[in-house]
Design a protein around this motif. Structure first.
Motif, PDB file in Angstrom:
ATOM      1  N   TYR A 107      34.315 102.615  85.804  1.00 13.94           N
ATOM      2  CA  TYR A 107      34.285 103.968  85.250  1.00 13.94           C
ATOM      3  C   TYR A 107      33.003 104.214  84.467  1.00 13.94           C
ATOM      4  N   ALA A 108      32.560 103.225  83.693  1.00 13.54           N
ATOM      5  CA  ALA A 108      31.349 103.406  82.879  1.00 13.54           C
ATOM      6  C   ALA A 108      30.149 103.748  83.751  1.00 13.54           C
ATOM      7  N   GLU A 109      30.059 103.104  84.899  1.00 13.32           N
ATOM      8  CA  GLU A 109      28.951 103.396  85.809  1.00 13.32           C
ATOM      9  C   GLU A 109      29.034 104.837  86.316  1.00 13.32           C
ATOM     10  N   ALA A 110      30.252 105.261  86.673  1.00 11.86           N
ATOM     11  CA  ALA A 110      30.435 106.629  87.141  1.00 11.86           C
ATOM     12  C   ALA A 110      30.177 107.636  86.016  1.00 11.86           C
ATOM     13  N   ALA A 111      30.600 107.294  84.810  1.00  9.49           N
ATOM     14  CA  ALA A 111      30.413 108.191  83.665  1.00  9.49           C
ATOM     15  C   ALA A 111      28.937 108.420  83.381  1.00  9.49           C
ATOM     16  N   ARG A 112      28.148 107.367  83.512  1.00  4.41           N
ATOM     17  CA  ARG A 112      26.703 107.527  83.304  1.00  4.41           C
ATOM     18  C   ARG A 112      26.120 108.492  84.329  1.00  4.41           C
ATOM     19  N   GLY A 113      26.659 108.435  85.553  1.00  7.23           N
ATOM     20  CA  GLY A 113      26.207 109.363  86.584  1.00  7.23           C
ATOM     21  C   GLY A 113      26.571 110.808  86.282  1.00  7.23           C
ATOM     22  N   LEU A 114      27.622 110.997  85.498  1.00 11.07           N
ATOM     23  CA  LEU A 114      28.028 112.338  85.101  1.00 11.07           C
ATOM     24  C   LEU A 114      27.260 112.837  83.882  1.00 11.07           C
ATOM     25  N   GLY A 115      26.444 111.974  83.319  1.00  6.61           N
ATOM     26  CA  GLY A 115      25.675 112.362  82.147  1.00  6.61           C
ATOM     27  C   GLY A 115      26.409 112.193  80.837  1.00  6.61           C
ATOM     28  N   ILE A 116      27.433 111.356  80.821  1.00  2.89           N
ATOM     29  CA  ILE A 116      28.199 111.122  79.603  1.00  2.89           C
ATOM     30  C   ILE A 116      27.506 110.057  78.766  1.00  2.89           C
ATOM     31  N   GLY A 117      27.149 110.400  77.532  1.00  8.11           N
ATOM     32  CA  GLY A 117      26.490 109.444  76.652  1.00  8.11           C
ATOM     33  C   GLY A 117      27.429 108.778  75.682  1.00  8.11           C
ATOM     34  N   SER A 118      28.440 109.510  75.209  1.00 11.78           N
ATOM     35  CA  SER A 118      29.431 108.938  74.298  1.00 11.78           C
ATOM     36  C   SER A 118      30.723 109.724  74.416  1.00 11.78           C
ATOM     37  N   MET A 119      31.815 109.092  74.006  1.00  9.80           N
ATOM     38  CA  MET A 119      33.144 109.686  74.132  1.00  9.80           C
ATOM     39  C   MET A 119      34.014 109.258  72.970  1.00  9.80           C
ATOM     40  N   THR A 120      34.988 110.079  72.676  1.00 10.32           N
ATOM     41  CA  THR A 120      36.054 109.661  71.773  1.00 10.32           C
ATOM     42  C   THR A 120      37.316 110.389  72.199  1.00 10.32           C
ATOM     43  N   GLY A 121      38.459 109.830  71.856  1.00  7.73           N
ATOM     44  CA  GLY A 121      39.718 110.453  72.252  1.00  7.73           C
ATOM     45  C   GLY A 121      40.806 110.156  71.247  1.00  7.73           C
ATOM     46  N   ILE A 122      41.720 111.102  71.112  1.00 13.74           N
ATOM     47  CA  ILE A 122      42.829 110.966  70.180  1.00 13.74           C
ATOM     48  C   ILE A 122      44.112 111.359  70.885  1.00 13.74           C
ATOM     49  N   LEU A 123      45.144 110.557  70.711  1.00 12.07           N
ATOM     50  CA  LEU A 123      46.430 110.872  71.319  1.00 12.07           C
ATOM     51  C   LEU A 123      47.048 112.065  70.603  1.00 12.07           C
ATOM     52  N   LEU A 124      47.532 113.016  71.375  1.00 13.15           N
ATOM     53  CA  LEU A 124      48.251 114.163  70.814  1.00 13.15           C
ATOM     54  C   LEU A 124      49.728 113.809  70.777  1.00 13.15           C
ATOM     55  N   ASP A 135      40.324 114.387  74.762  1.00 10.72           N
ATOM     56  CA  ASP A 135      39.099 113.624  74.985  1.00 10.72           C
ATOM     57  C   ASP A 135      37.875 114.493  74.719  1.00 10.72           C
ATOM     58  N   LEU A 136      36.946 113.947  73.934  1.00  8.23           N
ATOM     59  CA  LEU A 136      35.717 114.651  73.569  1.00  8.23           C
ATOM     60  C   LEU A 136      34.529 113.942  74.204  1.00  8.23           C
ATOM     61  N   TYR A 137      33.639 114.715  74.815  1.00  7.37           N
ATOM     62  CA  TYR A 137      32.484 114.168  75.521  1.00  7.37           C
ATOM     63  C   TYR A 137      31.192 114.682  74.898  1.00  7.37           C
ATOM     64  N   ALA A 138      30.184 113.812  74.880  1.00  4.91           N
ATOM     65  CA  ALA A 138      28.842 114.216  74.456  1.00  4.91           C
ATOM     66  C   ALA A 138      27.825 113.619  75.426  1.00  4.91           C
ATOM     67  N   ARG A 139      26.775 114.365  75.691  1.00  2.00           N
ATOM     68  CA  ARG A 139      25.729 113.849  76.575  1.00  2.00           C
ATOM     69  C   ARG A 139      24.856 112.820  75.854  1.00  2.00           C
ATOM     70  N   ARG A 140      24.791 112.920  74.550  1.00  2.00           N
ATOM     71  CA  ARG A 140      23.915 112.038  73.773  1.00  2.00           C
ATOM     72  C   ARG A 140      24.695 110.833  73.258  1.00  2.00           C
ATOM     73  N   PRO A 141      24.184 109.601  73.449  1.00  2.00           N
ATOM     74  CA  PRO A 141      24.828 108.434  72.852  1.00  2.00           C
ATOM     75  C   PRO A 141      24.823 108.527  71.320  1.00  2.00           C
ATOM     76  N   GLY A 142      25.825 107.914  70.712  1.00  2.00           N
ATOM     77  CA  GLY A 142      25.880 107.872  69.260  1.00  2.00           C
ATOM     78  C   GLY A 142      26.302 109.160  68.599  1.00  2.00           C
ATOM     79  N   THR A 143      26.856 110.078  69.354  1.00  2.00           N
ATOM     80  CA  THR A 143      27.234 111.381  68.784  1.00  2.00           C
ATOM     81  C   THR A 143      28.437 111.272  67.863  1.00  2.00           C
ATOM     82  N   PHE A 144      29.431 110.510  68.274  1.00  2.00           N
ATOM     83  CA  PHE A 144      30.703 110.503  67.551  1.00  2.00           C
ATOM     84  C   PHE A 144      30.727 109.415  66.479  1.00  2.00           C
ATOM     85  N   THR A 145      30.396 109.824  65.265  1.00  2.00           N
ATOM     86  CA  THR A 145      30.388 108.933  64.104  1.00  2.00           C
ATOM     87  C   THR A 145      31.789 108.860  63.513  1.00  2.00           C
TER      88      THR A 145
END
Length: 229
Positions: A107-124, A135-145
């Motif tokens: 998945y990580a390889e595919a995610a890089r192809g989609l332009g995903i730099g960082s992710m975070t997720g919280i169970l509802l 699930d929250l997506y950012a194109r830039r790595p290190g976005t989710f502090t």
């Protein structure tokens, strides 16, 4: 992060979510709010896993649906694992998707192809049920502090309460519609065949059981046939 301003935005969001007229509207508003309120978030969505299948309940922005589809096909990924409660975790945090991810290599390889730099997720979730993963997506790595993760928790908490309320209202409305349809169908049978109320209901139930059709659907079919010219 300016917490006072964020708290005020959360209060407004809570009112807005509770005012939505359907579960889907509530889901879509949650995804949109994540992008609008969480710094650096480029896209967001809500994924559920049902019988091993990944289902995108809502998405806002690019990459969400494709990311969910890939995770479902591969049977791996941070959103997929969180949504199916695989390890009991209630959140995940991928700081830099450009680095190797041993837990989800394909998945990580595919995610890089989609332009995903960082992710975070919280169970509802509430005490009684869970609704999937936000699930929250950012194109830039290190976005989710850590600050952003805390903001995500606050958003998810408000969202879960709103979803529980929306689902309850939706279920009540559905139950009312069902009772109304059954009552109309019984009235049609009683008038057409001079049946008692009990006999009319028994006919509906026998048809439902014999054909393995929900009672509401039997009632709607009878009403539809009656309305035909």
């Amino acid at each position: 992060m300016q917490w006072q301003g964020f708290a005020e935005q959360m209060a407004v969001l809570a009112r807005d979510l509770l005012a939505k007229e359907s579960v889907q509207e509530t889901l879509d508003a949650i995804s949109a709010a994540a992008v609008q309120l969480v710094d650096g978030c480029d896209a967001a969505g809500i994924m559920a896993v049902r019988k091993g299948r990944a289902i995108t309940l809502s998405s806002y922005g690019e990459m969400v649906e494709e990311s969910d589809r890939i995770q479902g096909e591969l049977g791996e990924g941070p959103c997929y694992d969180l949504a199916r409660r695989e390890n009991g975790e209630r959140t995940y945090w991928v700081t830099d998707m450009t680095r190797p991810q041993p837990s989800w290599p394909a998945y990580a390889e595919a995610a890089r192809g989609l332009g995903i730099g960082s992710m975070t997720g919280i169970l509802l979730y509430t005490d009684k049920e869970d609704f999937g993963a936000l699930d929250l997506y950012a194109r830039r790595p290190g976005t989710f502090t850590q600050d952003i993760e805390a903001a995500g928790w606050m958003l998810a908490s408000h969202a879960a309460v709103a979803l529980a309320s929306a689902r309850t209202i939706d279920q009540l409305e559905h139950a009312m519609e069902t009772r109304h349809a059954i009552g109309e169908a019984m009235g049609i049978l009683m008038e057409r065949h001079r049946m008692t109320e009990d006999d009319a209901f028994s006919v509906l139930r026998r048809i439902s059981q014999h054909h393995n059709i929900k009672l509401r659907d039997v009632a709607l079919r009878i009403r539809s046939e009656h309305d035909r010219p």
